[in-house]
Design a protein around this motif. Structure first.
Motif, PDB file in Angstrom:
ATOM      1  N   LEU A 274       0.830  -1.168  -0.030  1.00 57.51           N
ATOM      2  CA  LEU A 274       0.236  -0.147  -0.038  1.00 57.51           C
ATOM      3  C   LEU A 274       0.648   1.537  -0.208  1.00 57.51           C
ATOM      4  CD1 LEU A 274      -2.681  -0.600   2.553  1.00 57.51           C
ATOM      5  CD2 LEU A 274      -2.823  -0.678   0.090  1.00 57.51           C
ATOM      6  N   ASN A 275       2.285   1.395   0.894  1.00 54.64           N
ATOM      7  CA  ASN A 275       2.542   2.610   1.217  1.00 54.64           C
ATOM      8  C   ASN A 275       3.629   2.599  -0.255  1.00 54.64           C
ATOM      9  OD1 ASN A 275       2.222   3.674   3.333  1.00 54.64           O
ATOM     10  ND2 ASN A 275       2.539   2.062   4.655  1.00 54.64           N
ATOM     11  N   LEU A 276       3.992   1.964  -1.112  1.00 55.72           N
ATOM     12  CA  LEU A 276       4.829   1.592  -2.232  1.00 55.72           C
ATOM     13  C   LEU A 276       3.760   2.140  -3.144  1.00 55.72           C
ATOM     14  CD1 LEU A 276       7.187  -1.897  -1.923  1.00 55.72           C
ATOM     15  CD2 LEU A 276       7.875   0.210  -1.242  1.00 55.72           C
ATOM     16  N   PHE A 277       2.590   1.676  -3.643  1.00 58.39           N
ATOM     17  CA  PHE A 277       1.698   2.198  -4.121  1.00 58.39           C
ATOM     18  C   PHE A 277       1.400   3.973  -4.246  1.00 58.39           C
ATOM     19  CE2 PHE A 277      -0.176  -1.956  -4.962  1.00 58.39           C
ATOM     20  CZ  PHE A 277      -0.132  -1.594  -6.743  1.00 58.39           C
ATOM     21  N   ILE A 278       1.660   3.782  -2.701  1.00 55.54           N
ATOM     22  CA  ILE A 278       1.534   5.699  -2.072  1.00 55.54           C
ATOM     23  C   ILE A 278       2.438   6.702  -2.967  1.00 55.54           C
ATOM     24  CG2 ILE A 278       1.852   7.480  -0.668  1.00 55.54           C
ATOM     25  CD1 ILE A 278      -0.050   5.337   1.063  1.00 55.54           C
ATOM     26  N   SER A 279       4.036   6.019  -2.737  1.00 59.43           N
ATOM     27  CA  SER A 279       5.075   6.431  -3.006  1.00 59.43           C
ATOM     28  C   SER A 279       5.773   6.457  -4.871  1.00 59.43           C
ATOM     29  CB  SER A 279       5.960   5.597  -2.755  1.00 59.43           C
ATOM     30  OG  SER A 279       6.585   4.973  -1.478  1.00 59.43           O
ATOM     31  N   PHE A 280       4.838   5.584  -5.407  1.00 61.16           N
ATOM     32  CA  PHE A 280       4.919   6.393  -6.261  1.00 61.16           C
ATOM     33  C   PHE A 280       3.773   6.515  -6.557  1.00 61.16           C
ATOM     34  CE2 PHE A 280       2.459   4.933 -11.046  1.00 61.16           C
ATOM     35  CZ  PHE A 280       3.951   4.314 -11.681  1.00 61.16           C
ATOM     36  N   GLY A 281       2.569   6.793  -6.122  1.00 58.14           N
ATOM     37  CA  GLY A 281       1.773   8.436  -6.010  1.00 58.14           C
ATOM     38  C   GLY A 281       2.314   9.751  -6.204  1.00 58.14           C
ATOM     39  N   PHE A 282       3.687   9.935  -5.442  1.00 54.65           N
ATOM     40  CA  PHE A 282       4.207  10.006  -4.922  1.00 54.65           C
ATOM     41  C   PHE A 282       5.335  10.973  -6.575  1.00 54.65           C
ATOM     42  CE2 PHE A 282       3.318  10.958  -0.637  1.00 54.65           C
ATOM     43  CZ  PHE A 282       2.464  12.074   0.273  1.00 54.65           C
ATOM     44  N   LEU A 283       5.729   9.906  -6.549  1.00 53.11           N
ATOM     45  CA  LEU A 283       6.669   9.879  -8.176  1.00 53.11           C
ATOM     46  C   LEU A 283       5.344  10.347  -9.334  1.00 53.11           C
ATOM     47  CD1 LEU A 283       9.269   7.251  -7.248  1.00 53.11           C
ATOM     48  CD2 LEU A 283       9.313   9.519  -6.762  1.00 53.11           C
ATOM     49  N   LYS A 284       5.177  10.033  -9.335  1.00 55.45           N
ATOM     50  CA  LYS A 284       3.907  10.572 -10.239  1.00 55.45           C
ATOM     51  C   LYS A 284       3.541  11.990 -10.168  1.00 55.45           C
ATOM     52  CE  LYS A 284       1.800   8.603 -13.285  1.00 55.45           C
ATOM     53  NZ  LYS A 284       2.482   8.517 -15.145  1.00 55.45           N
ATOM     54  N   LEU A 285       3.087  12.139  -9.139  1.00 54.68           N
ATOM     55  CA  LEU A 285       2.986  13.569  -8.913  1.00 54.68           C
ATOM     56  C   LEU A 285       3.955  14.318  -9.566  1.00 54.68           C
ATOM     57  CD1 LEU A 285       0.549  13.727  -5.822  1.00 54.68           C
ATOM     58  CD2 LEU A 285      -0.004  14.933  -8.049  1.00 54.68           C
ATOM     59  N   ALA A 286       5.625  14.348  -8.581  1.00 56.19           N
ATOM     60  CA  ALA A 286       6.942  15.250  -8.720  1.00 56.19           C
ATOM     61  C   ALA A 286       6.415  14.872 -10.484  1.00 56.19           C
ATOM     62  CB  ALA A 286       7.474  14.266  -8.480  1.00 56.19           C
ATOM     63  N   ALA A 287       6.283  13.981 -11.207  1.00 55.07           N
ATOM     64  CA  ALA A 287       6.709  13.868 -12.976  1.00 55.07           C
ATOM     65  C   ALA A 287       5.753  15.040 -13.222  1.00 55.07           C
ATOM     66  CB  ALA A 287       6.440  12.875 -13.294  1.00 55.07           C
ATOM     67  N   ARG A 288       4.843  15.065 -12.824  1.00 58.17           N
ATOM     68  CA  ARG A 288       3.209  16.618 -13.456  1.00 58.17           C
ATOM     69  C   ARG A 288       3.864  17.570 -12.830  1.00 58.17           C
ATOM     70  NH1 ARG A 288      -2.822  15.444 -11.777  1.00 58.17           N
ATOM     71  NH2 ARG A 288      -2.658  13.534 -13.305  1.00 58.17           N
ATOM     72  N   ASN A 289       5.260  17.836 -12.143  1.00 58.01           N
ATOM     73  CA  ASN A 289       5.318  19.245 -12.144  1.00 58.01           C
ATOM     74  C   ASN A 289       5.959  19.598 -12.556  1.00 58.01           C
ATOM     75  OD1 ASN A 289       3.114  19.760  -9.654  1.00 58.01           O
ATOM     76  ND2 ASN A 289       4.459  18.770  -8.306  1.00 58.01           N
ATOM     77  N   ILE A 290       7.294  18.487 -12.588  1.00 59.06           N
ATOM     78  CA  ILE A 290       8.492  18.677 -13.574  1.00 59.06           C
ATOM     79  C   ILE A 290       7.698  18.932 -15.166  1.00 59.06           C
ATOM     80  CG2 ILE A 290      10.433  17.301 -14.655  1.00 59.06           C
ATOM     81  CD1 ILE A 290      10.652  15.975 -11.873  1.00 59.06           C
ATOM     82  N   ALA A 291       6.908  17.717 -15.576  1.00 49.23           N
ATOM     83  CA  ALA A 291       6.422  18.559 -17.172  1.00 49.23           C
ATOM     84  C   ALA A 291       5.721  19.893 -17.562  1.00 49.23           C
ATOM     85  CB  ALA A 291       5.773  17.052 -17.423  1.00 49.23           C
ATOM     86  N   VAL A 292       4.912  20.039 -16.158  1.00 51.23           N
ATOM     87  CA  VAL A 292       4.350  21.075 -16.299  1.00 51.23           C
ATOM     88  C   VAL A 292       5.553  22.819 -16.420  1.00 51.23           C
ATOM     89  CG1 VAL A 292       3.391  23.705 -14.691  1.00 51.23           C
ATOM     90  CG2 VAL A 292       2.599  21.115 -15.682  1.00 51.23           C
ATOM     91  N   THR A 293       6.692  22.859 -15.765  1.00 47.68           N
ATOM     92  CA  THR A 293       8.106  23.142 -16.039  1.00 47.68           C
ATOM     93  C   THR A 293       8.428  23.149 -17.267  1.00 47.68           C
ATOM     94  OG1 THR A 293       8.553  23.165 -13.494  1.00 47.68           O
ATOM     95  CG2 THR A 293      10.435  23.572 -14.870  1.00 47.68           C
ATOM     96  N   ARG A 294       9.175  21.220 -17.630  1.00 47.03           N
ATOM     97  CA  ARG A 294       8.920  21.734 -18.901  1.00 47.03           C
ATOM     98  C   ARG A 294       7.848  22.658 -19.700  1.00 47.03           C
ATOM     99  NH1 ARG A 294      10.611  15.616 -21.351  1.00 47.03           N
ATOM    100  NH2 ARG A 294      12.709  15.777 -20.100  1.00 47.03           N
ATOM    101  N   ASN A 295       6.810  22.813 -19.538  1.00 49.63           N
ATOM    102  CA  ASN A 295       5.912  22.729 -20.752  1.00 49.63           C
ATOM    103  C   ASN A 295       6.355  24.718 -21.010  1.00 49.63           C
ATOM    104  OD1 ASN A 295       5.343  20.603 -21.437  1.00 49.63           O
ATOM    105  ND2 ASN A 295       3.837  20.437 -20.374  1.00 49.63           N
ATOM    106  N   ARG A 296       6.765  25.207 -19.775  1.00 53.36           N
ATOM    107  CA  ARG A 296       6.750  26.553 -19.443  1.00 53.36           C
ATOM    108  C   ARG A 296       8.020  26.898 -20.182  1.00 53.36           C
ATOM    109  NH1 ARG A 296       4.887  27.156 -13.575  1.00 53.36           N
ATOM    110  NH2 ARG A 296       2.954  26.902 -13.456  1.00 53.36           N
ATOM    111  N   LYS A 297       8.963  26.114 -20.219  1.00 53.84           N
ATOM    112  CA  LYS A 297       9.840  26.422 -20.976  1.00 53.84           C
ATOM    113  C   LYS A 297      10.282  26.555 -22.104  1.00 53.84           C
ATOM    114  CE  LYS A 297      12.232  27.043 -16.784  1.00 53.84           C
ATOM    115  NZ  LYS A 297      12.602  28.651 -16.197  1.00 53.84           N
ATOM    116  N   GLY A 298       9.679  25.483 -22.345  1.00 51.26           N
ATOM    117  CA  GLY A 298       9.167  25.308 -24.267  1.00 51.26           C
ATOM    118  C   GLY A 298       8.675  25.983 -24.606  1.00 51.26           C
ATOM    119  N   LYS A 299       7.353  26.875 -23.782  1.00 52.46           N
ATOM    120  CA  LYS A 299       6.998  28.167 -24.728  1.00 52.46           C
ATOM    121  C   LYS A 299       7.309  29.313 -23.993  1.00 52.46           C
ATOM    122  CE  LYS A 299       2.112  26.586 -22.832  1.00 52.46           C
ATOM    123  NZ  LYS A 299       1.097  27.120 -21.919  1.00 52.46           N
TER     124      LYS A 299
END
Length: 299
Positions: A274-299
């Motif tokens: 259960l907690n490893l699934f939660i950990s993966f969720g935190f990593l997915k959220l981190a990846a989403r925030n990194i993707a948002v930063t990448r998109n801003r840089k792209g613009k």
């Protein structure tokens, strides 16, 4: 031509940079010196009688929970410091823009940062095995318990590290990311504990009402503690030091259904998954925030 082993480029870069730093050597030396000091203090405290020092080696089995809890505390403090600067530190060094121009996906970046942190944690734990082994050689503990503890500490490092990487992707400053990581960890422990004890108090109150025909039973209330990342480590300590477990404690507290009883018997694997699934969720959220930063840089 032999195929080369593919390695995450972020992980490879972090390992190359970290291996050149003298800080890691001093950190390893400091951690092992601290653990050795604890062992010496415990051995000294096993008492001297009649002016002649005599040791009760059977009492040295207490080294296992002491060193285990110390390692948990160290990981809970060290991993946030390492991971909280994984993304925010790149921003501070103005290297995040360069990283985002690579074809590496944001999730791959998050996994690479977590992998580099876990490599450091593994190095700490491997170098501390000779110190930890004192509890097993003199205290009579089994080697299975030692490697089981290492597995538990790795799991804890993954959980805390994923929270740290998420906070690092949200907050711009590494110091604030470290504080936020510790705050989230403490918050999870406090919230799960409060819900657990409040649930038990309500059930006990209902069972003690005048004329109540309902007997006290914890029911599904203990399930919330499975979301506490330290609960499987606590259960592991109980099973190693004695024949008891969290399941035995729940069973003594009151009757539970067969389904819940079988679930509580496998507390460690269920809680870890259960907690490893939660950990993966935190990593997915981190990846989403990194993707948002990448998109801003792209613009």
């Amino acid at each position: 031509m032999k195929n080369r082993i593919h390695m995450n480029p972020i992980l490879k870069k972090e390992l190359m940079v970290g291996s050149r730093s003298i800080k890691m050597s001093f950190a390893i030396m400091g951690i092992n010196a601290f653990l050795t000091l604890i062992v010496i203090l415990v051995i000294i405290s096993t008492n001297a009688m009649g002016g002649v020092i005599s040791y009760d080696y059977s009492s040295l089995s207490s080294l296992f929970p002491i060193l285990g809890c110390t390692e948990c505390g160290l990981i809970s403090l060290i991993v946030p410091i390492i991971t909280s600067g994984s993304i925010s530190g790149e921003r501070e060094r103005q290297t995040l823009d360069i990283m985002l121009t690579t074809p590496v996906s944001p999730l791959y970046i998050a996994f690479g940062k977590l992998g580099s942190a876990m490599m450091v944690v593994m190095m700490y734990m491997i170098t501390s095995i000779p110190v930890m082994a004192i509890a097993f050689v003199l205290g009579g503990m089994s080697w299975f318990a030692l490697f089981g503890l290492i597995a538990m500490l790795l799991y804890l490092g993954i959980y805390v590290g994923s929270v740290g990487i998420f906070c690092s992707s949200v907050v711009k400053k590494s110091v604030m990311a470290t504080i936020l990581t510790i705050a989230i960890g403490v918050g999870i422990i406090v919230v799960t504990s409060v819900i657990f004890y409040a649930g038990l108090a309500i059930k006990a109150y209902q069972a003690n009402l005048p004329g109540s025909v309902v007997s006290f039973s914890p029911g599904a209330v203990p399930l919330v503690m499975m979301l506490n990342p330290y609960s499987p480590i606590f259960d592991f300590m109980l099973r190693t030091m004695s024949s008891a477990s969290i399941y035995d404690i729940i069973e003594e507290a009151g009757n539970t259904s067969i389904t819940l009883g079988n679930l509580y018997k496998y507390w460690i694997p269920v809680s870890v998954i259960l907690n490893l699934f939660i950990s993966f969720g935190f990593l997915k959220l981190a990846a989403r925030n990194i993707a948002v930063t990448r998109n801003r840089k792209g613009k």
